[in-house]
Design a protein around this motif. Structure first.
Motif, PDB file in Angstrom:
ATOM      1  N   ARG A 326     -17.938   5.799 -23.412  1.00  0.00           N
ATOM      2  CA  ARG A 326     -17.675   5.916 -21.990  1.00  0.00           C
ATOM      3  C   ARG A 326     -16.191   5.698 -21.716  1.00  0.00           C
ATOM      4  O   ARG A 326     -15.489   5.003 -22.477  1.00  0.00           O
ATOM      5  N   SER A 327     -15.728   6.271 -20.607  1.00  0.00           N
ATOM      6  CA  SER A 327     -14.348   6.063 -20.171  1.00  0.00           C
ATOM      7  C   SER A 327     -14.287   6.182 -18.661  1.00  0.00           C
ATOM      8  O   SER A 327     -15.139   6.823 -18.026  1.00  0.00           O
ATOM      9  N   ASP A 328     -13.290   5.558 -18.091  1.00  0.00           N
ATOM     10  CA  ASP A 328     -13.034   5.730 -16.661  1.00  0.00           C
ATOM     11  C   ASP A 328     -11.545   5.579 -16.406  1.00  0.00           C
ATOM     12  O   ASP A 328     -10.828   4.889 -17.129  1.00  0.00           O
ATOM     13  N   TYR A 329     -11.098   6.271 -15.358  1.00  0.00           N
ATOM     14  CA  TYR A 329      -9.680   6.282 -14.997  1.00  0.00           C
ATOM     15  C   TYR A 329      -9.575   6.161 -13.492  1.00  0.00           C
ATOM     16  O   TYR A 329     -10.274   6.872 -12.750  1.00  0.00           O
ATOM     17  N   THR A 330      -8.722   5.258 -13.043  1.00  0.00           N
ATOM     18  CA  THR A 330      -8.587   4.995 -11.615  1.00  0.00           C
ATOM     19  C   THR A 330      -7.125   5.046 -11.204  1.00  0.00           C
ATOM     20  O   THR A 330      -6.265   4.450 -11.871  1.00  0.00           O
ATOM     21  N   GLU A 331      -6.839   5.758 -10.133  1.00  0.00           N
ATOM     22  CA  GLU A 331      -5.578   5.630  -9.411  1.00  0.00           C
ATOM     23  C   GLU A 331      -5.915   5.107  -8.024  1.00  0.00           C
ATOM     24  O   GLU A 331      -6.738   5.706  -7.324  1.00  0.00           O
ATOM     25  N   SER A 332      -5.309   3.992  -7.659  1.00  0.00           N
ATOM     26  CA  SER A 332      -5.726   3.325  -6.431  1.00  0.00           C
ATOM     27  C   SER A 332      -4.514   2.925  -5.600  1.00  0.00           C
ATOM     28  O   SER A 332      -3.502   2.448  -6.136  1.00  0.00           O
ATOM     29  N   VAL A 333      -4.646   3.115  -4.308  1.00  0.00           N
ATOM     30  CA  VAL A 333      -3.638   2.664  -3.345  1.00  0.00           C
ATOM     31  C   VAL A 333      -4.122   1.348  -2.734  1.00  0.00           C
ATOM     32  O   VAL A 333      -5.168   1.311  -2.087  1.00  0.00           O
ATOM     33  N   ILE A 334      -3.373   0.285  -2.963  1.00  0.00           N
ATOM     34  CA  ILE A 334      -3.722  -1.009  -2.381  1.00  0.00           C
ATOM     35  C   ILE A 334      -2.634  -1.396  -1.393  1.00  0.00           C
ATOM     36  O   ILE A 334      -1.465  -1.584  -1.771  1.00  0.00           O
ATOM     37  N   ASP A 335      -3.020  -1.511  -0.136  1.00  0.00           N
ATOM     38  CA  ASP A 335      -2.106  -1.934   0.920  1.00  0.00           C
ATOM     39  C   ASP A 335      -2.467  -3.366   1.290  1.00  0.00           C
ATOM     40  O   ASP A 335      -3.328  -3.612   2.138  1.00  0.00           O
ATOM     41  N   PHE A 336      -1.837  -4.333   0.611  1.00  0.00           N
ATOM     42  CA  PHE A 336      -2.182  -5.731   0.825  1.00  0.00           C
ATOM     43  C   PHE A 336      -1.896  -6.185   2.248  1.00  0.00           C
ATOM     44  O   PHE A 336      -2.584  -7.050   2.787  1.00  0.00           O
ATOM     45  N   ASP A 337      -0.863  -5.614   2.873  1.00  0.00           N
ATOM     46  CA  ASP A 337      -0.503  -6.065   4.226  1.00  0.00           C
ATOM     47  C   ASP A 337      -1.288  -5.344   5.303  1.00  0.00           C
ATOM     48  O   ASP A 337      -1.360  -5.812   6.447  1.00  0.00           O
ATOM     49  N   SER A 338      -1.888  -4.180   4.989  1.00  0.00           N
ATOM     50  CA  SER A 338      -2.642  -3.380   5.968  1.00  0.00           C
ATOM     51  C   SER A 338      -1.817  -3.069   7.215  1.00  0.00           C
ATOM     52  O   SER A 338      -2.321  -3.081   8.337  1.00  0.00           O
ATOM     53  N   LEU A 339      -0.558  -2.765   7.006  1.00  0.00           N
ATOM     54  CA  LEU A 339       0.351  -2.407   8.077  1.00  0.00           C
ATOM     55  C   LEU A 339       1.050  -1.095   7.726  1.00  0.00           C
ATOM     56  O   LEU A 339       1.042  -0.650   6.580  1.00  0.00           O
ATOM     57  N   SER A 340       1.705  -0.494   8.717  1.00  0.00           N
ATOM     58  CA  SER A 340       2.428   0.746   8.460  1.00  0.00           C
ATOM     59  C   SER A 340       3.684   0.503   7.640  1.00  0.00           C
ATOM     60  O   SER A 340       4.137   1.391   6.907  1.00  0.00           O
ATOM     61  N   VAL A 341       4.243  -0.710   7.722  1.00  0.00           N
ATOM     62  CA  VAL A 341       5.457  -1.032   6.983  1.00  0.00           C
ATOM     63  C   VAL A 341       5.110  -1.305   5.511  1.00  0.00           C
ATOM     64  O   VAL A 341       3.959  -1.573   5.167  1.00  0.00           O
ATOM     65  N   ASP A 342       6.127  -1.257   4.652  1.00  0.00           N
ATOM     66  CA  ASP A 342       5.915  -1.462   3.218  1.00  0.00           C
ATOM     67  C   ASP A 342       6.178  -2.915   2.835  1.00  0.00           C
ATOM     68  O   ASP A 342       6.985  -3.211   1.953  1.00  0.00           O
ATOM     69  N   ASP A 343       5.481  -3.830   3.482  1.00  0.00           N
ATOM     70  CA  ASP A 343       5.715  -5.248   3.224  1.00  0.00           C
ATOM     71  C   ASP A 343       5.151  -5.680   1.877  1.00  0.00           C
ATOM     72  O   ASP A 343       5.771  -6.443   1.139  1.00  0.00           O
ATOM     73  N   PHE A 344       3.945  -5.195   1.517  1.00  0.00           N
ATOM     74  CA  PHE A 344       3.283  -5.637   0.289  1.00  0.00           C
ATOM     75  C   PHE A 344       2.322  -4.526  -0.136  1.00  0.00           C
ATOM     76  O   PHE A 344       1.151  -4.540   0.218  1.00  0.00           O
ATOM     77  N   ASP A 345       2.857  -3.527  -0.868  1.00  0.00           N
ATOM     78  CA  ASP A 345       2.085  -2.357  -1.286  1.00  0.00           C
ATOM     79  C   ASP A 345       1.990  -2.312  -2.803  1.00  0.00           C
ATOM     80  O   ASP A 345       2.857  -2.829  -3.514  1.00  0.00           O
ATOM     81  N   ALA A 346       0.940  -1.629  -3.298  1.00  0.00           N
ATOM     82  CA  ALA A 346       0.751  -1.542  -4.748  1.00  0.00           C
ATOM     83  C   ALA A 346       0.065  -0.246  -5.143  1.00  0.00           C
ATOM     84  O   ALA A 346      -1.072  -0.016  -4.734  1.00  0.00           O
ATOM     85  N   PRO A 347       0.734   0.596  -5.946  1.00  0.00           N
ATOM     86  CA  PRO A 347       0.017   1.655  -6.653  1.00  0.00           C
ATOM     87  C   PRO A 347      -0.551   1.078  -7.942  1.00  0.00           C
ATOM     88  O   PRO A 347       0.129   0.345  -8.671  1.00  0.00           O
ATOM     89  N   VAL A 348      -1.809   1.408  -8.248  1.00  0.00           N
ATOM     90  CA  VAL A 348      -2.496   0.786  -9.378  1.00  0.00           C
ATOM     91  C   VAL A 348      -3.155   1.867 -10.225  1.00  0.00           C
ATOM     92  O   VAL A 348      -3.735   2.823  -9.696  1.00  0.00           O
ATOM     93  N   ILE A 349      -3.094   1.690 -11.548  1.00  0.00           N
ATOM     94  CA  ILE A 349      -3.807   2.557 -12.484  1.00  0.00           C
ATOM     95  C   ILE A 349      -4.635   1.675 -13.407  1.00  0.00           C
ATOM     96  O   ILE A 349      -4.108   0.734 -14.024  1.00  0.00           O
TER      97      ILE A 349
END
Length: 756
Positions: A326-349
């Protein structure tokens, strides 16, 4: 232990006064008499009545799940004692699972869950893609307590077995369509085709689509949407009556919009206000430059194949082989601040691969039943992510600050197990089992801080390296002997009592997000977990077969519980957290005790009632931090101490078929999301009410149904990020970044299915 609410004693009385059992059973008639159908499970690697299995296990048939309109396996937690199943924070299909206080709150790479999920006996080592939509299912079995001497991977809290339907020996299939509010459109098609007398092929294609329960007011994307396409292909070869070969391949693609949490407070720096709808968000990370390295993508793809061979030789022996990849691959957008500004953002693989091989030799005789086996797993799990602190970086450096983390964990493990049940008399049986496990884990971690939006790994070749914060490789091997003993006695023809002891083991682990320059001890990893579980119970059938009662009492001693998490750190000593690292610690000692009750009461030939309840006492008794015992301020995660469920099903003749009226009420006590209390994120006790009306034609050719979920429109917190100004939380960014994720609101769905 948290206090019970005022409603808890009421449902305890209902549960104790009412016969209880598996919700999968239905009525059958024989002349003027009627009774419950026998429920057959394979929890002990052989087909036997649920009432004869002397362990705590729940079995729910696919037909029962259809009548309830269950959509994915997280709904099982409403009706199964001591179980919590939820989508992990900021995801649609990553599973957070707990049984009897054992589980995994954070989907850390390489960190196997305390609850094992099996798809047709194939162990799923990673939680990504494991919020499985319910289709093509024969039954789901939930085993509570340590598992390991009967099959597969050793698991601490329990196992969930998803058993798919066998292919038919005649041409058959079905077409199912569902429509609901939020523009839900689900389509499932299944077919089984015999190619001669010994060979069959089949397949299922499923599409699950739904608009979001909310939206991002910044990007215009839906929030909590669903966009999943899945298919499964299978083949069965039966050259003789003693040999069965099964092959399957499945693929799931999740392209749902990013999920962002609700902010209970306004942005501390930006001033963006609190929204009136808890399922709306300001999150803009998907369109920000912070996630350009993955093009703002949010997707999961999981696939795998499995080959199983069952050979019955002689009158008593079966040799079984289960091979899977088995295998899996994820690209995920995590917006920790949940705001329009880029205060605490994370691209994740996330990128995961696993190969498993299991051999079993089974013996079944009049006096003895024996399961012996070998299990092997070779798995690689990696996470790569940027943490972009945009506003803090611009204040401190005049440009964005990025922290990159890349971690890979390799696991290679083999184990041998045996479990023997000896029938001393027609009534007395003793089971003894043992498992030997050897786990080798290796980790490779690199972390570095950069100036600029994104790291070189995510495509920013112009990023300016400030310095590495972690760079290490480590490996370790752990081994263990895990025993099991169980004594069962058939008190009379309708009642079995049992008592047992079992031990669970999970090998030590390295944190793939650890910063060894800050904390050199991360190179040593954490110690293995062990859990000693003692259980007594009884299972009875009475009232002329119209009632079953299954009760289990257990006590567990949990040693060195592994608790993953993440915190902010101040790398330059200026008093502001400007980096993000993982944490992985051992909590010294915990005690978990409880009583579980479940079953069915057949009131009339047409009316049945299902009841389940669990009452737990959870206590962390020792947790040493910097030579101080902090156990009084620590809690078992995601484990309500009270749970109750009551369901009714009434069948009546209508329109030439059967009309099923189904209603259920589920209650859960307070839930602490993390190992500490965070009231703004934690979920108070709550109720869920569901109802369905389903019509089945006389020949089961047509099914028409209407399903209502969460009819009282409860807002249930399922997860959260705690990087704001909360006690015990670690603040990161400038915006007071605490966010909350919620379960579905009130929904309705109409379903039509044609079977041929």
């Amino acid at each position: 232990m948290k206090p019970c609410t005022a409603r808890t004693p009421l449902f305890a009385a209902i549960a104790m006064a009412t016969a209880v059992g598996s919700p999968a059973v239905v009525a059958q008639s024989e002349g003027e008499s009627f009774s419950l159908e026998e429920v057959v499970v394979t929890a002990r690697r052989r087909s036997e009545s649920l009432q004869d299995v002397p362990i705590a296990v729940t079995a729910i048939s696919g037909d029962a799940l259809t009548l309830k309109g269950a959509s994915d396996i997280t709904e099982l937690a409403q009706a199964v004692p001591s179980v919590t199943l939820e989508p992990s924070r900021a995801t649609n299909t990553t599973l957070t699972a707990f049984i009897r206080g054992v589980g995994q709150q954070d989907p850390l790479a390489g960190f196997e869950q305390g609850v094992g999920l099996y798809m047709d006996d194939v162990y799923m080592s990673r939680p990504q893609g494991n919020v499985v939509d319910i289709y093509d299912v024969e039954r789901i079995e939930v085993l509570r307590g340590p598992q390991g001497t009967l099959y597969g991977r050793n698991t601490m809290g329990g196992a969930i077995r998803y058993v798919t339907r066998r292919l038919d020996d005649e041409l058959s299939g079905s077409l199912k369509a569902s429509y609901g509010d939020y523009d839900q459109v689900d389509l499932v098609g299944t077919i089984s085709v015999p190619l001669g007398d010994t060979f069959r092929v089949g397949g299922t294609l499923a599409s699950f689509q739904r608009d979001g329960f909310g939206e991002s007011l910044t990007t215009g994307d839906d929030n909590y949407s669903k966009d999943i396409l899945a298919y499964r292909l299978s083949a069965e070869w039966l050259p003789t009556e003693d040999l069965l070969v099964r092959f399957s391949y499945d693929d799931t693609q999740d392209e749902s919009d990013p999920v962002a949490g609700y902010r209970p407070r306004a942005g501390a720096a930006s001033g963006e206000p609190v929204l009136s709808d808890i399922r709306d968000t300001w999150a803009g990370a998907a369109d920000n430059a912070t996630t350009a390295g993955i093009n703002g993508n949010n997707e999961v793809e999981a696939d795998g194949w499995a080959l199983s061979v069952d050979w019955n030789f002689g009158d008593h022996y079966t040799l079984r082989s289960i091979t899977a990849d088995r295998s899996d691959y994820t690209e995920s957008v995590i917006d920790f601040d949940s705001l329009s500004v880029d205060d605490f953002d994370a691209p994740v693989i996330y990128d995961n691969e696993q190969f498993t091989q299991e051999f079993q030799l089974l013996y079944s005789g009049e006096k003895m039943n024996l399961v012996t086996g070998l299990f092997y797993i070779d798995a690689t799990a990696s996470n790569d992510f940027d943490v972009v602190l945009g506003q803090l970086g611009r204040v401190a450096y005049g440009t964005e600050l990025t922290s990159y983390t890349g971690g890979t964990v390799d696991t290679e493990s083999w184990s041998a197990f045996a479990d023997m049940t000896w029938n001393f008399t027609e009534r007395l049986s003793v089971a003894v089992g043992v498992r030997y496990t050897e786990d080798e884990r290796s980790v490779d971690v690199y972390r570095a801080s950069y100036l600029g939006v994104g790291s070189p790994f995510f495509g920013n070749d112009d990023a300016f390296l400030l310095g590495a914060t972690s760079d290490y490789e480590a490996s370790e091997t752990w081994d263990d002997w895990s025993p099991r003993v169980n004594v069962s006695y058939l008190w009379n023809d309708d009642m079995t009592v049992y008592a047992g002891y079992s031990q669970g083991f999970k090998a030590g682990m390295f944190d793939p997000r650890g910063a060894n320059f800050v904390t050199p001890a991360v190179e040593e990893g954490v110690d293995p977990e062990t859990l000693d579980s003692y259980e007594v119970g009884f299972k009875s059938t009475y009232w002329d077969g119209r009632a079953v009662t299954n009760i289990a009492l257990f006590y567990s001693e949990y040693t060195d519980m592994q608790v993953p998490g993440s915190v902010g750190i101040d790398s330059d000593g200026d008093g502001t957290n400007d980096d993000f690292v993982g944490t992985l610690t051992n909590a010294g000692e915990s005690e978990i005790a409880g009583i579980e009750i479940e079953g069915t009461f057949l009131l009339t030939e047409r009316l049945s009632m299902q009841v389940a309840a669990s009452f737990l006492d959870t206590d962390i008794t020792e947790w040493i931090v910097n030579d101080v015992d902090v156990s009084d301020d620590r809690y078992i995660q995601n484990t309500p101490e009270e749970m109750a469920y009551v369901g009714f099903n009434y069948v009546m003749d209508a329109f030439g078929g059967d009309l099923n009226w189904n209603a259920s009420y589920s209650y859960k006590g307070d839930i602490t999301q993390f190992e500490f209390e965070a009231p703004v994120i934690d979920q108070d006790s709550h109720d869920i009410v569901n109802a369905s009306v389903v019509w089945l034609s006389a020949a089961d050719t047509w099914l028409l149904g209407i399903h209502g979920k969460n009819l009282t429109d409860e807002d249930v917190k399922t997860a959260g990020y705690c990087f704001g100004n909360e006690v015990y939380c670690s603040a990161i960014g400038l915006e007071d970044n605490t966010t909350i994720f919620y379960g579905p609101p009130r929904t309705w769905t109409v379903t039509a299915e044609y079977r041929f």
